[in-house]
Design an enzyme around this catalytic site. Structure first.
Site, PDB file in Angstrom:
ATOM      1  N   ARG A  78       0.835  -1.210   0.000  1.00 33.90           N
ATOM      2  CA  ARG A  78       0.000   0.000   0.000  1.00 33.90           C
ATOM      3  C   ARG A  78       0.866   1.255   0.000  1.00 33.90           C
ATOM      4  NH1 ARG A  78      -4.009  -0.494   4.783  1.00 33.90           N
ATOM      5  NH2 ARG A  78      -4.638   1.564   4.026  1.00 33.90           N
ATOM      6  N   ASP A 112      -3.077   8.378   3.811  1.00 37.28           N
ATOM      7  CA  ASP A 112      -2.169   8.558   2.666  1.00 37.28           C
ATOM      8  C   ASP A 112      -1.517   9.934   2.567  1.00 37.28           C
ATOM      9  OD1 ASP A 112      -5.186   8.577   0.633  1.00 37.28           O
ATOM     10  OD2 ASP A 112      -4.218  10.244   1.707  1.00 37.28           O
ATOM     11  N   HIS A 127      -6.956   8.335  11.602  1.00 39.04           N
ATOM     12  CA  HIS A 127      -6.464   6.947  11.601  1.00 39.04           C
ATOM     13  C   HIS A 127      -4.963   6.849  11.333  1.00 39.04           C
ATOM     14  CE1 HIS A 127     -10.859   5.646  10.566  1.00 39.04           C
ATOM     15  NE2 HIS A 127     -10.724   6.011  11.810  1.00 39.04           N
ATOM     16  N   PRO A 216     -20.663   8.765  -5.203  1.00 37.88           N
ATOM     17  CA  PRO A 216     -21.380   8.229  -6.372  1.00 37.88           C
ATOM     18  C   PRO A 216     -22.456   7.231  -5.961  1.00 37.88           C
ATOM     19  CG  PRO A 216     -19.113   7.417  -6.336  1.00 37.88           C
ATOM     20  CD  PRO A 216     -19.266   8.374  -5.191  1.00 37.88           C
TER      21      PRO A 216
HETATM   22  C1  BV8 Z   1     -12.240   1.832  18.142  1.00 42.62           C
HETATM   23  C2  BV8 Z   1      -6.365   2.695   9.242  1.00 42.62           C
HETATM   24  C3  BV8 Z   1     -12.315   1.727  20.535  1.00 42.62           C
HETATM   25  C4  BV8 Z   1      -5.669   1.416   8.953  1.00 42.62           C
HETATM   26  C5  BV8 Z   1      -8.749   2.212   9.559  1.00 42.62           C
HETATM   27  C6  BV8 Z   1     -19.465   0.617  17.267  1.00 42.62           C
HETATM   28  C7  BV8 Z   1     -20.283  -0.114  16.520  1.00 42.62           C
HETATM   29  C8  BV8 Z   1     -19.732  -1.097  15.679  1.00 42.62           C
HETATM   30  C9  BV8 Z   1     -18.353  -1.319  15.599  1.00 42.62           C
HETATM   31  C10 BV8 Z   1     -17.553  -0.568  16.351  1.00 42.62           C
HETATM   32  C11 BV8 Z   1     -18.097   0.380  17.191  1.00 42.62           C
HETATM   33  N1  BV8 Z   1     -17.080   0.973  17.801  1.00 42.62           N
HETATM   34  C12 BV8 Z   1     -15.910   0.421  17.392  1.00 42.62           C
HETATM   35  C13 BV8 Z   1     -16.205  -0.526  16.505  1.00 42.62           C
HETATM   36  C14 BV8 Z   1     -15.272  -1.310  15.848  1.00 42.62           C
HETATM   37  C15 BV8 Z   1     -14.665  -0.666  14.605  1.00 42.62           C
HETATM   38  C16 BV8 Z   1     -15.685  -0.423  13.531  1.00 42.62           C
HETATM   39  O1  BV8 Z   1     -16.190   0.667  13.339  1.00 42.62           O
HETATM   40  N2  BV8 Z   1     -15.921  -1.481  12.775  1.00 42.62           N
HETATM   41  C17 BV8 Z   1     -16.854  -1.347  11.606  1.00 42.62           C
HETATM   42  C18 BV8 Z   1     -16.223  -2.063  10.447  1.00 42.62           C
HETATM   43  C19 BV8 Z   1     -18.178  -1.856  11.947  1.00 42.62           C
HETATM   44  N3  BV8 Z   1     -13.979   0.587  14.940  1.00 42.62           N
HETATM   45  C20 BV8 Z   1     -12.734   0.462  15.452  1.00 42.62           C
HETATM   46  O2  BV8 Z   1     -12.197  -0.581  15.713  1.00 42.62           O
HETATM   47  C21 BV8 Z   1     -12.027   1.777  15.758  1.00 42.62           C
HETATM   48  N4  BV8 Z   1     -11.459   1.727  17.081  1.00 42.62           N
HETATM   49  O3  BV8 Z   1     -13.424   2.009  18.059  1.00 42.62           O
HETATM   50  O4  BV8 Z   1     -11.540   1.709  19.341  1.00 42.62           O
HETATM   51  C22 BV8 Z   1     -12.857   0.408  20.662  1.00 42.62           C
HETATM   52  C23 BV8 Z   1     -11.989  -0.636  20.581  1.00 42.62           C
HETATM   53  C24 BV8 Z   1     -12.540  -1.892  20.714  1.00 42.62           C
HETATM   54  C25 BV8 Z   1     -13.924  -2.104  20.838  1.00 42.62           C
HETATM   55  C26 BV8 Z   1     -14.762  -1.007  20.932  1.00 42.62           C
HETATM   56  C27 BV8 Z   1     -14.229   0.276  20.846  1.00 42.62           C
HETATM   57  C28 BV8 Z   1     -10.830   1.981  14.788  1.00 42.62           C
HETATM   58  C29 BV8 Z   1     -11.323   2.189  13.396  1.00 42.62           C
HETATM   59  C30 BV8 Z   1     -10.133   2.589  12.491  1.00 42.62           C
HETATM   60  C31 BV8 Z   1      -9.573   1.405  11.746  1.00 42.62           C
HETATM   61  N5  BV8 Z   1      -8.537   1.825  10.815  1.00 42.62           N
HETATM   62  N6  BV8 Z   1      -7.747   2.636   8.736  1.00 42.62           N
HETATM   63  C32 BV8 Z   1      -5.398   1.218   7.481  1.00 42.62           C
HETATM   64  O5  BV8 Z   1      -5.788   2.079   6.664  1.00 42.62           O
HETATM   65  O6  BV8 Z   1      -4.790   0.212   7.178  1.00 42.62           O
HETATM   66  S1  BV8 Z   1     -10.364   2.187   8.985  1.00 42.62           S
HETATM   67  C33 BV8 Z   1     -10.227   2.294   7.241  1.00 42.62           C
HETATM   68  O7  BV8 Z   1     -11.419   1.755   6.737  1.00 42.62           O
HETATM   69  C34 BV8 Z   1     -10.187   3.702   6.677  1.00 42.62           C
HETATM   70  O8  BV8 Z   1      -9.359   4.561   7.419  1.00 42.62           O
HETATM   71  C35 BV8 Z   1     -11.660   4.106   6.748  1.00 42.62           C
HETATM   72  O9  BV8 Z   1     -11.973   4.603   8.012  1.00 42.62           O
HETATM   73  C36 BV8 Z   1     -12.359   2.781   6.579  1.00 42.62           C
HETATM   74  C37 BV8 Z   1     -12.933   2.664   5.205  1.00 42.62           C
HETATM   75  O10 BV8 Z   1     -14.085   3.426   5.203  1.00 42.62           O
HETATM   76  P1  BV8 Z   1     -14.251   4.599   4.082  1.00 42.62           P
HETATM   77  O11 BV8 Z   1     -13.103   5.521   4.167  1.00 42.62           O
HETATM   78  O12 BV8 Z   1     -15.603   5.111   4.238  1.00 42.62           O
HETATM   79  O13 BV8 Z   1     -14.047   3.809   2.703  1.00 42.62           O
HETATM   80  P2  BV8 Z   1     -14.957   2.672   2.065  1.00 42.62           P
HETATM   81  O14 BV8 Z   1     -14.056   1.932   1.179  1.00 42.62           O
HETATM   82  O15 BV8 Z   1     -15.741   1.983   3.096  1.00 42.62           O
HETATM   83  O16 BV8 Z   1     -16.013   3.516   1.179  1.00 42.62           O
HETATM   84  C38 BV8 Z   1     -15.540   4.348   0.153  1.00 42.62           C
HETATM   85  C39 BV8 Z   1     -16.726   5.244  -0.201  1.00 42.62           C
HETATM   86  O17 BV8 Z   1     -16.282   6.169  -1.197  1.00 42.62           O
HETATM   87  C40 BV8 Z   1     -17.901   4.456  -0.799  1.00 42.62           C
HETATM   88  O18 BV8 Z   1     -19.110   4.946  -0.237  1.00 42.62           O
HETATM   89  C41 BV8 Z   1     -17.822   4.802  -2.296  1.00 42.62           C
HETATM   90  O19 BV8 Z   1     -19.108   4.850  -2.880  1.00 42.62           O
HETATM   91  C42 BV8 Z   1     -17.198   6.186  -2.262  1.00 42.62           C
HETATM   92  N7  BV8 Z   1     -16.429   6.551  -3.469  1.00 42.62           N
HETATM   93  C43 BV8 Z   1     -15.761   5.710  -4.302  1.00 42.62           C
HETATM   94  N8  BV8 Z   1     -15.136   6.447  -5.284  1.00 42.62           N
HETATM   95  C44 BV8 Z   1     -15.418   7.766  -5.031  1.00 42.62           C
HETATM   96  C45 BV8 Z   1     -16.227   7.839  -3.858  1.00 42.62           C
HETATM   97  N9  BV8 Z   1     -16.671   9.002  -3.353  1.00 42.62           N
HETATM   98  C46 BV8 Z   1     -16.309  10.153  -4.019  1.00 42.62           C
HETATM   99  N10 BV8 Z   1     -15.506  10.168  -5.131  1.00 42.62           N
HETATM  100  C47 BV8 Z   1     -15.053   9.005  -5.664  1.00 42.62           C
HETATM  101  N11 BV8 Z   1     -14.300   9.034  -6.756  1.00 42.62           N
END
Ligand code: BV8
Ligand code: ZN
Length: 250
Positions: A78, A112, A127, A216
């Site tokens: 990456r 990034d 993050h 989108p």
């Molecule tokens: C935490 C760094 C305390 C690493 C990342 C409550 C409820 C449920 C779950 C949880 C909760 N609280 C905590 C959790 C767990 C978890 C979580 O949320 N899980 C999810 C999956 C359900 N959260 C965590 O673990 C967080 N820590 O809460 O600590 C804690 C600890 C333990 C237990 C409880 C609490 C830490 C989260 C951070 C993880 N690290 N990244 C790395 O990069 O390697 S997350 C990583 O994925 C990214 O940083 C980003 O945040 C995420 C991806 O999401 P998006 O950025 O939205 O991207 P995605 O691909 O999903 O979507 C892209 C979008 O763009 C799409 O909609 C698409 O249509 C659109 N798009 C595409 N092309 C375009 C566009 N838009 C515009 N223009 C374009 N051209």
């Protein structure tokens, strides 16, 4: 129920007024913001030899403890992608907006560094950053090409936040404060599924701050925002900033 701008797809007068009236705008960005720069989003399937791995599994402390080399190789791959990628017109438009309004905040889930490479300075990285290492045990930031932590000898890993790990406290506090004090919030290129970042636009809606979404595809946020702009970051952001800076005829 919040009055919904049926014509919100297009650039309507209401959006123009809100853009021009914004004194404390906040822009939230996710992986979709960097997609057009060649950085795959989390949702996009991993390509090549990483296709069989779920990023949500690789980006965890457990995966690093079980398969450290596999996780480090994934980040090396990456890092290459990010190093080759270039900011696009959307990133540049936000840097231009900051120049016109120094109160603008960009709050990103991306690791990034693209916003800073495009010239944005007021960027909150929720993050972490992929181009930095830190110690897995004592969190000391490491100067490359260190192989182990200079302070405790612990293993080094990318300075990013993994699933199950807490976000940097100062960044989180700055982000929530900026959103509740904002007078306009944009949510750009995020699926709003990862917490606590996904709570930021919810805080804005709860605080009565106008929210604009650029994506989108529809997200869980789309039917509650004031303006949903279906499309890409590189297409919509230059148009919106041109309105703010009055470089466009609107
Ligand atoms: C935490 C760094 C305390 C690493 C990342 C409550 C409820 C449920 C779950 C949880 C909760 N609280 C905590 C959790 C767990 C978890 C979580 O949320 N899980 C999810 C999956 C359900 N959260 C965590 O673990 C967080 N820590 O809460 O600590 C804690 C600890 C333990 C237990 C409880 C609490 C830490 C989260 C951070 C993880 N690290 N990244 C790395 O990069 O390697 S997350 C990583 O994925 C990214 O940083 C980003 O945040 C995420 C991806 O999401 P998006 O950025 O939205 O991207 P995605 O691909 O999903 O979507 C892209 C979008 O763009 C799409 O909609 C698409 O249509 C659109 N798009 C595409 N092309 C375009 C566009 N838009 C515009 N223009 C374009 N051209
Ligand atoms: Zn250490």
């Amino acid at each position: 129920m919040r009055e919904r701008d049926v014509a919100s797809e297009a650039m309507n007068q209401h959006l123009v007024t809100r853009l021009r009236a914004a004194r404390r705008p906040v822009v939230l960005t996710g992986a979709g913001m960097s997609a057009e720069s060649g950085v795959p989003t989390f949702r996009e399937a991993q390509s090549g030899l990483w296709a069989r791995f779920d990023p949500m599994e690789l980006a965890t402390p457990e995966a690093f403890e079980r398969h450290p080399q596999r996780v480090l190789d994934w980040y090396a791959w990456r890092r290459e992608l990010v190093a080759r990628a270039k900011p696009h017109a959307g990133h540049r438009a936000l840097a231009h907006w900051e120049a016109a309004n120094p109160a603008l905040w960009v709050i990103t889930q991306n690791v990034d560094g693209m916003h800073q490479r495009a010239g944005s300075h007021r960027v909150v990285e929720l993050h972490g950053r992929i181009d930095r290492d830190r110690c897995h045990h004592c969190a000391a930031v490491a100067e490359p090409p260190a192989k182990a932590c200079a302070r405790c000898g612990g293993p080094l890993r990318p300075d990013v936040v993994w699933f199950g790990e807490m976000l940097p406290e100062q960044a989180l506090r700055q982000a929530f404060q900026a959103v509740v004090e904002a007078d306009l919030v944009l949510s750009v290129g995020t699926s709003t599924l990862v917490q606590p970042a996904a709570s930021l636009p919810e805080e804005a809606l709860a605080a009565g701050v106008p929210v604009v979404e650029i994506n989108p595809e529809a997200t869980p946020l789309s039917d509650r925002v004031d303006h949903w702009l279906p499309g890409t970051a590189s297409a919509w952001l230059p148009r919106l900033v041109a309105v703010v800076t009055r470089e466009s005829q609107y």
